[in-house]
Design a protein around this motif. Structure first.
Motif, mmCIF file in Angstrom:
data_model
loop_
_atom_site.group_PDB
_atom_site.id
_atom_site.type_symbol
_atom_site.label_atom_id
_atom_site.label_comp_id
_atom_site.label_asym_id
_atom_site.label_seq_id
_atom_site.Cartn_x
_atom_site.Cartn_y
_atom_site.Cartn_z
ATOM 1 N N HIS A 168 25.456 3.717 -1.318
ATOM 2 C CA HIS A 168 25.734 2.358 -1.783
ATOM 3 C C HIS A 168 24.423 1.582 -1.792
ATOM 4 C CE1 HIS A 168 29.913 3.433 -0.963
ATOM 5 N NE2 HIS A 168 30.251 2.414 -1.732
ATOM 6 N N ILE A 170 22.575 -2.418 -3.156
ATOM 7 C CA ILE A 170 22.694 -3.728 -3.796
ATOM 8 C C ILE A 170 21.565 -3.827 -4.809
ATOM 9 C CG2 ILE A 170 22.567 -6.231 -3.467
ATOM 10 C CD1 ILE A 170 23.921 -5.900 -0.801
ATOM 11 N N LEU A 210 27.016 -4.806 -5.884
ATOM 12 C CA LEU A 210 27.271 -3.727 -4.944
ATOM 13 C C LEU A 210 27.613 -2.494 -5.775
ATOM 14 C CD1 LEU A 210 27.625 -2.699 -2.049
ATOM 15 C CD2 LEU A 210 30.023 -3.400 -2.195
ATOM 16 N N PHE A 253 17.973 -2.272 0.545
ATOM 17 C CA PHE A 253 19.438 -2.275 0.555
ATOM 18 C C PHE A 253 19.964 -0.996 -0.098
ATOM 19 C CE2 PHE A 253 18.541 -6.541 1.662
ATOM 20 C CZ PHE A 253 19.676 -7.094 2.233
ATOM 21 N N HIS A 255 21.943 2.693 1.218
ATOM 22 C CA HIS A 255 22.659 3.267 2.364
ATOM 23 C C HIS A 255 23.357 4.557 1.944
ATOM 24 C CE1 HIS A 255 25.105 3.350 6.023
ATOM 25 N NE2 HIS A 255 26.198 3.410 5.291
ATOM 26 N N SER A 257 26.143 6.646 2.435
ATOM 27 C CA SER A 257 27.408 6.284 3.076
ATOM 28 C C SER A 257 28.359 7.441 3.334
ATOM 29 C CB SER A 257 28.124 5.229 2.230
ATOM 30 O OG SER A 257 28.193 5.642 0.871
ATOM 31 N N LEU A 276 29.131 0.211 5.641
ATOM 32 C CA LEU A 276 27.921 -0.461 5.181
ATOM 33 C C LEU A 276 27.284 -1.271 6.300
ATOM 34 C CD1 LEU A 276 29.100 -1.811 1.703
ATOM 35 C CD2 LEU A 276 27.840 0.287 2.196
ATOM 36 N N LYS A 279 23.834 -6.206 6.887
ATOM 37 C CA LYS A 279 23.125 -6.986 5.870
ATOM 38 C C LYS A 279 23.810 -6.897 4.512
ATOM 39 C CE LYS A 279 19.605 -3.455 4.729
ATOM 40 N NZ LYS A 279 18.156 -3.157 4.767
ATOM 41 N N PHE A 280 24.505 -5.778 4.236
ATOM 42 C CA PHE A 280 25.296 -5.668 3.008
ATOM 43 C C PHE A 280 26.480 -6.629 3.063
ATOM 44 C CE2 PHE A 280 22.826 -1.928 2.541
ATOM 45 C CZ PHE A 280 23.042 -1.361 1.294
ATOM 46 N N LYS A 281 27.139 -6.670 4.220
ATOM 47 C CA LYS A 281 28.362 -7.454 4.360
ATOM 48 C C LYS A 281 28.102 -8.959 4.314
ATOM 49 C CE LYS A 281 30.636 -3.828 7.052
ATOM 50 N NZ LYS A 281 31.223 -3.447 8.366
#
Length: 286
Positions: A168, A170, A210, A253, A255, A257, A276, A279-281
């Protein structure tokens, strides 16, 4: 020098160079780059003689891996790791962003494994080793081999594209709902599919997305290069970026996953997902 591993070559249908054949035959050298370095340092012997990368392997040779004596007391990095799966053959650990998987540095995941994982009870148990890589700024799941056979088998699964990795990220800018990217990297074929899961507006970046990514090949920096190539670089990337759109202080950003594969020995279906990072959330709350 101290002998640490020996490999007997079966009869081969076609001769193959040592640098191609030897990748993965030693638990201590799961990568081709590691093998080349060992050959260069005269630590690989074939039938009792120092080898070269150009040497052809035909069958029935004895290949030996040595270790320089001053490397035998290697220090272990005391760094607690989150273990998401472990048995006698393999493990899956979480690599935080901002730490190397392996290399010449002391502070690596590789050096922390023996402190965190249980020693395998199998006859071919060896020092646990990562069987793939994640970039220094990337967080996520890392697959570890704990026996000689397991390291070889997991490398084979990667070569045969039987391990599905999901990432994942951003990304910056307006994006399509989904797409495929096949821009060559270093002259080699590559393929990444992506799906845009959510989009929010941003005063500075216009849009932030995202994105779920599924690479079918594993070239260096593939995802970062591919997203930059379509004009949607990953937020926080300081190597592949658009002018005036660099985010400082928050890291990359990106990850890793999910890992999805069939266990090469138990034949169990393994699907492990790591949520996640925070910082993503903060950007995508749902």
């Amino acid at each position: 020098m101290i002998l640490i591993e020996t490999h007997k070559v079966p009869l081969l249908k076609t001769p193959i160079r040592l640098q191609e054949y030897g990748a993965g035959i030693f638990a201590s050298l799961p990568t081709k780059s590691g093998l080349k370095k060992a050959i260069k340092n005269n630590l690989i012997f074939v039938n009792g003689k120092p080898s070269t990368t150009a040497l052809f392997i035909r069958g029935y040779e004895i290949i030996e891996l040595f270790q320089a004596e001053n490397n035998t007391n290697k220090k272990h990095f005391n760094f607690p790791l989150e273990i998401l799966f472990e048995d006698d053959y393999l493990a899956i650990v979480y690599k935080p962003a901002g730490i190397l998987v392996s290399g010449n540095s002391f502070a690596t995941i590789d050096n922390a494994l023996t402190q965190n994982l249980q020693k395998s009870s199998l006859p071919t148990a060896t020092r646990p080793r990562p069987v793939h890589r994640l970039d220094y700024p990337t967080s996520g799941l890392l697959l570890i081999g704990k026996t000689t056979e397991s390291i070889i088998a997991l490398n084979k699964l990667f070569e045969q594209k039987e391990i599905q990795k999901t990432y994942h990220a951003i990304c910056i800018g307006k994006m399509k709902r989904n797409g495929e990217i096949d821009s060559p990297i270093d002259g080699k074929n590559t393929f990444t599919s992506y799906e845009t899961l959510q989009t929010v507006t941003s005063p500075r970046f216009e849009f932030l997305n995202l994105v779920k990514l599924q690479p079918q090949t594993g070239r260096k920096h593939q995802l970062r290069k591919h997203l930059f190539a379509i004009g949607n670089p990953i937020l926080g990337d300081k190597e592949y970026f658009l002018e005036d759109l660099i985010l400082n202080g928050k890291g990359l950003f990106l990850h890793a996953s999910t890992l999805d594969f069939t266990h090469p020995f138990s034949e169990e279906k393994i699907t492990i997902t790591k949520e996640l990072p925070k910082k993503f959330k903060k950007i995508f709350s749902q």
